[in-house]
Design an enzyme around this catalytic site. Structure first.
Site, PDB file in Angstrom:
ATOM      1  N   GLU A   1      58.923  22.796  70.780  1.00 14.07           N
ATOM      2  CA  GLU A   1      60.266  22.313  70.412  1.00 14.07           C
ATOM      3  C   GLU A   1      60.649  21.205  71.380  1.00 14.07           C
ATOM      4  OE1 GLU A   1      63.412  25.318  70.361  1.00 14.07           O
ATOM      5  OE2 GLU A   1      64.866  23.826  71.039  1.00 14.07           O
TER       6      GLU A   1
ATOM      7  N   GLU B   1      71.526  17.161  72.893  1.00 14.09           N
ATOM      8  CA  GLU B   1      72.101  18.503  72.886  1.00 14.09           C
ATOM      9  C   GLU B   1      73.151  18.638  73.981  1.00 14.09           C
ATOM     10  OE1 GLU B   1      69.183  21.646  73.075  1.00 14.09           O
ATOM     11  OE2 GLU B   1      70.499  22.917  71.891  1.00 14.09           O
TER      12      GLU B   1
END
Ligand SMILES: *[C@@H]1O[C@H](CO)[C@@H](O)[C@H](O)[C@H]1NC(C)=O
Ligand SMILES: *[C@@H]1O[C@H](CO)[C@@H](O)[C@H](O)[C@H]1NC(C)=O
Ligand SMILES: *[C@@H]1O[C@H](CO)[C@@H](O)[C@H](O)[C@H]1NC(C)=O
Length: 405
Positions: free
Chosen positions: A150, A155
């Protein structure tokens, strides 16, 4: 590591063509593989598979709208649309007074194509969702998590002023200690990318205006991610610093990365780093906004967002993070819808390029129907999901009802 077709191909590439790792550097130009922009922005993306898709991956307090729900909503109530400037908007519902025990509607899109080693992903955004309880992310994931890796490109949560980048992988992938600021300008946090044991290996952006209100007020900016067997690099440029190669590019031109400069985050494939082809398979791109849950919720009481005391619970097994998540839900998700006026992405374009002579960069999409499908409330083997920010993972799907005020 599960031997999917694509991972076999990566391994093959790694073991038989080592020279590619050397030449896959900055001088070459990358060819456009796919562009999302304008009225066709959403064509190559999937929305939630059904209207019961809640954010099980992060235990977030949202339902993700399906493509039909988005299309059929009244004007002014669509959660995904192309605005009058031709930009894609993906947002959280900011018009519904959500009542307990409901969740708030939001959006999550996943690319229909998976992109392998050799890919360069660039996106130009004007606005990234922000606000209390709000947890946006632009990230990528392999078909199986965490075996196929990932990458978190954009974010952050609540009032965070800065973007955080991260890798998540199985045990054995590390972020090298980088102290040379000409190699990585961001600030490394956790160095162990082991997704099972911790938050992944993180890098905090140090340039201003990378996230939140200041990102939007500054005219947004551009993020680029190079997925190479020699390592991952993530660049961010606030609007005024976007390099000429990107400003001068269009949906047809190849692009050179020779003027990209120092990346914000660099995860090299070194002896003390991460063997990228071993830990990362072809990646599905994901753009989503969740609320509360395992990161925004877990840290909510310390985020400067709390509007009242935390709820109390005597239920056995209640963790402090459960209390924080419940406070986040009660005080924000159920609160006035206007709290989510800034919870939207506005994206000018997103392009994926491939380095020349890197066959693994060829899109592998379409063949594997299970890849990249969003999680659903019914659960499936893919619902291991991501663990972006929370040090402790507690499974409390729909558990909010247990001690709401
Ligand atoms: C979510 O969106 C759907 C479709 O627009 C709508 O029917 C539903 O009432 C919404 N749910 C909530 C909790 O607002
Ligand atoms: C990865 O995390 C798991 C779970 O906490 C732990 O058992 C394992 O020792 C960790 N491995 C490494 C190399 O950090
Ligand atoms: C929702 O937010 C948008 C800005 O993203 C704003 O234009 C709109 O007026 C808001 N809707 C409501 C009902 O407040």
């Amino acid at each position: 590591m599960k031997l999917s077709t694509a991972s076999f191909f990566s391994v093959l590439l790694f073991s038989t063509l080592p020279a590619l790792r050397v030449c896959a550097q900055s001088a070459q130009s990358f060819n456009l593989v796919q562009e999302s922009s304008g009225s066709t922005f959403f064509d190559k993306w999937d929305f939630a598979p059904n209207d019961a898709t809640f954010d099980q991956e992060n235990n977030g307090d949202v339902f993700f709208n399906t493509k039909d729900q988005v299309s059929n909503a009244a004007d002014g109530q669509k959660l995904a649309f192309i605005n009058s400037n031709g930009n894609a908007v993906l947002r959280v519902d900011n018009f519904t007074n959500v009542l307990f025990p409901n969740k708030r509607n939001s959006t999550r899109i996943t690319s229909q194509t998976q992109f392998g080693i050799g890919s360069l992903i660039i996106t130009d955004m004007l606005h990234i969702p922000f606000g209390c309880a709000v947890w946006p992310s632009f990230w990528t994931k392999g078909a199986n998590w965490p075996q196929d890796g990932e990458i978190d490109i954009i974010e952050g949560v609540n009032k965070n002023p800065q973007n955080q980048m991260a890798l998540h992988a199985t045990a054995g992938c590390m972020h090298s200690q980088i102290t040379d600021l000409t190699l990585q300008s961001g600030k490394a946090g956790e160095l162990n990318c082991n997704a099972t044991g911790n938050v992944g290996c993180t890098v905090q952006e140090t340039q201003p205006n990378s996230f939140g209100q200041s990102f939007a007020q500054n005219g947004g900016g551009v993020f680029a991610t190079q997925f190479d067997s020699s390592g991952f690099s993530i660049w961010f440029w606030p609007r005024a610093n976007v390099p000429a190669s990107i400003k001068g590019s269009d949906s047809k031109s190849p692009i050179s990365i020779s003027d990209f400069g120092t990346p914000s985050a660099s995860f090299p494939n070194t002896a003390d780093g991460c063997d990228i082809p071993k830990f990362f398979d072809a990646q599905t791109l994901v753009i989503e906004t969740t609320l509360c849950g395992d990161w925004a919720g877990a840290v909510y009481l310390d985020s400067g967002c709390a509007t009242g005391p935390a709820p109390t619970s005597t239920a056995p097994g209640t963790q402090p993070t459960d209390v924080a998540k419940t406070a986040c839900y009660n005080q924000q998700v159920l609160g006035p819808a206007s709290a989510f006026d800034n919870a939207f992405f506005e994206i000018q374009w997103l392009r994926v390029y491939a380095a020349p002579n890197t066959p693994a960069a060829t899109a592998t999409g379409g063949s594997n129907s299970s890849t990249g499908s969003p999680t659903t409330a019914s659960g499936s083997s893919q619902n291991t999901g991501k663990a972006p920010g929370a040090a402790i993972q507690i499974d409390v799907p729909l558990g909010l009802a247990t001690f709401a005020a």
